[in-house]
Design a protein around this motif. Structure first.
Motif, short mmCIF file in Angstrom:
data_model
loop_
_atom_site.label_atom_id
_atom_site.label_comp_id
_atom_site.label_asym_id
_atom_site.label_seq_id
_atom_site.Cartn_x
_atom_site.Cartn_y
_atom_site.Cartn_z
N SER A 1 81.82 107.35 -47.53
CA SER A 1 80.54 107.95 -47.88
C SER A 1 80.22 107.74 -49.35
O SER A 1 81.02 108.03 -50.23
CB SER A 1 80.53 109.45 -47.57
N LEU B 1 82.26 108.37 -35.35
CA LEU B 1 82.98 108.15 -36.59
C LEU B 1 84.13 107.18 -36.34
O LEU B 1 84.91 107.37 -35.41
CB LEU B 1 83.55 109.47 -37.14
N ILE C 1 77.88 115.07 -42.17
CA ILE C 1 78.07 113.96 -41.24
C ILE C 1 78.85 114.41 -40.02
O ILE C 1 78.68 113.92 -38.92
CB ILE C 1 78.79 112.76 -41.93
N GLN D 1 76.88 107.19 -43.04
CA GLN D 1 77.52 107.84 -44.19
C GLN D 1 76.81 107.51 -45.50
O GLN D 1 77.00 108.20 -46.50
CB GLN D 1 78.99 107.46 -44.29
N ASP D 2 76.00 106.46 -45.50
CA ASP D 2 75.33 106.04 -46.74
C ASP D 2 73.92 106.61 -46.88
O ASP D 2 73.23 106.30 -47.85
CB ASP D 2 75.24 104.50 -46.80
N ASP E 1 83.11 108.32 -42.45
CA ASP E 1 82.98 109.36 -43.48
C ASP E 1 83.94 109.16 -44.64
O ASP E 1 83.79 109.76 -45.70
CB ASP E 1 83.15 110.76 -42.89
N ARG F 1 78.04 112.16 -51.54
CA ARG F 1 78.85 113.34 -51.21
C ARG F 1 78.02 114.62 -51.19
O ARG F 1 78.54 115.70 -50.94
CB ARG F 1 79.98 113.50 -52.24
N GLY G 1 79.12 105.96 -38.29
CA GLY G 1 79.50 105.82 -39.69
C GLY G 1 80.97 106.03 -39.92
O GLY G 1 81.74 106.33 -39.00
#
Length: 262
Positions: free
Chosen positions: A247, A25, A256, A218-219, A244, A250, A242
């Motif tokens: 994002s 992250l 994640i 995140q996508d 977060d 949700r 990613g």
């Protein structure tokens, strides 16, 4: 070591991670994709992983192309693993395996305009007022269903709007099948269906791609998430990077951050 040059300590730690799930992250512009690129090269050069055992996925052709170029430079002539978008990966799988689902391997892939044209025909057949219920609205609703991994039979019914969507979605899918065609949403939906209904096929691809890497994790939407989980299997050699805070979906809540419990 050359592959770790210009990487900060946390990036080096992620690149050198051995087997098992890995979550990275970080914010925008912090070198998340660099971690994936160098990790691919590390797995091949230092960990003895064969290039064809690696699958890396991202969300756009441009991003996939740029990642591929960066990996090629690091590998220095060694075969490049498959690096592509979710959709391109699914097309490859379906071209080989979709006969099990009743389609021909030469299936067409309808773009938005072709899908909307077909939906308009379905709406007319269903005696629905297109001015009141335009094809674009049905297209958006169906796309949402497919992103969530829902076929027509997964839809809840009971009110008039739900019944109308069920009928249009069902008829639309039948018309696509008659044309031996899929839309973009089908590419992922049918790949997941293929893996869930034919576990022997899933096992073949788990053996083929033993190391998975996902950029911009995140996508991921629900159907992409299901696909990743299926492919990761018991090995869980999954690296995702990613942010977060960015994002789009949700729906997964804290998933994640819970990837280590994958």
């Amino acid at each position: 070591m050359q592959l770790l040059k210009n990487l900060n300590p946390p990036q080096q730690q992620a690149v050198k991670h051995a087997a098992g799930p890995l979550l990275v992250l970080a914010g925008a512009g912090s070198g998340k994709t660099r971690v994936i690129v160098h990790r691919i090269a590390w797995l091949i050069h230092e960990h003895g992983v064969r290039p064809w055992q690696i699958l890396a996925v991202t969300f756009t052709n441009k991003a996939a192309g740029e990642m591929r170029e960066r990996v090629e430079k690091l590998l220095g002539g060694v075969e490049t693993p498959q690096i592509s978008t979710f959709h391109a990966t699914c097309v490859r799988i379906l071209r080989r395996e979709i006969g099990r689902l009743g389609f021909g391997s030469n299936f067409a892939i309808y773009d938005d305009k072709e899908s909307e044209r077909l939906l308009k025909e379905v709406i007319i057949e269903q005696n629905i007022d297109e001015k009141k219920y335009p094809a674009k609205a049905f297209a958006a609703a169906i796309d949402d269903c497919k992103n969530a991994g829902r076929s027509p039979h997964d839809l809840a019914t009971g009110d008039q709007m739900a019944e109308r969507l069920f009928k249009v979605y069902s008829a639309y899918q039948l018309r696509l099948a008659k044309c031996n065609a899929l839309d973009f949403g089908d590419l992922l939906l049918y790949t997941v269906r293929l893996f869930e209904e034919f576990p022997e096929v899933l096992q073949q691809y788990r053996e083929k791609w033993q190391w998975l890497l996902v950029d911009e994790y995140q996508d991921t939407n629900p159907i992409q998430y299901r696909l990743i989980r299926l492919l990761a299997g018991e090995r869980r050699n999954l690296c995702v990077v990613g942010d977060d805070d960015q994002s789009i979906y949700r729906w997964r809540g804290a998933d994640i951050r819970n990837i280590l419990d994958f």
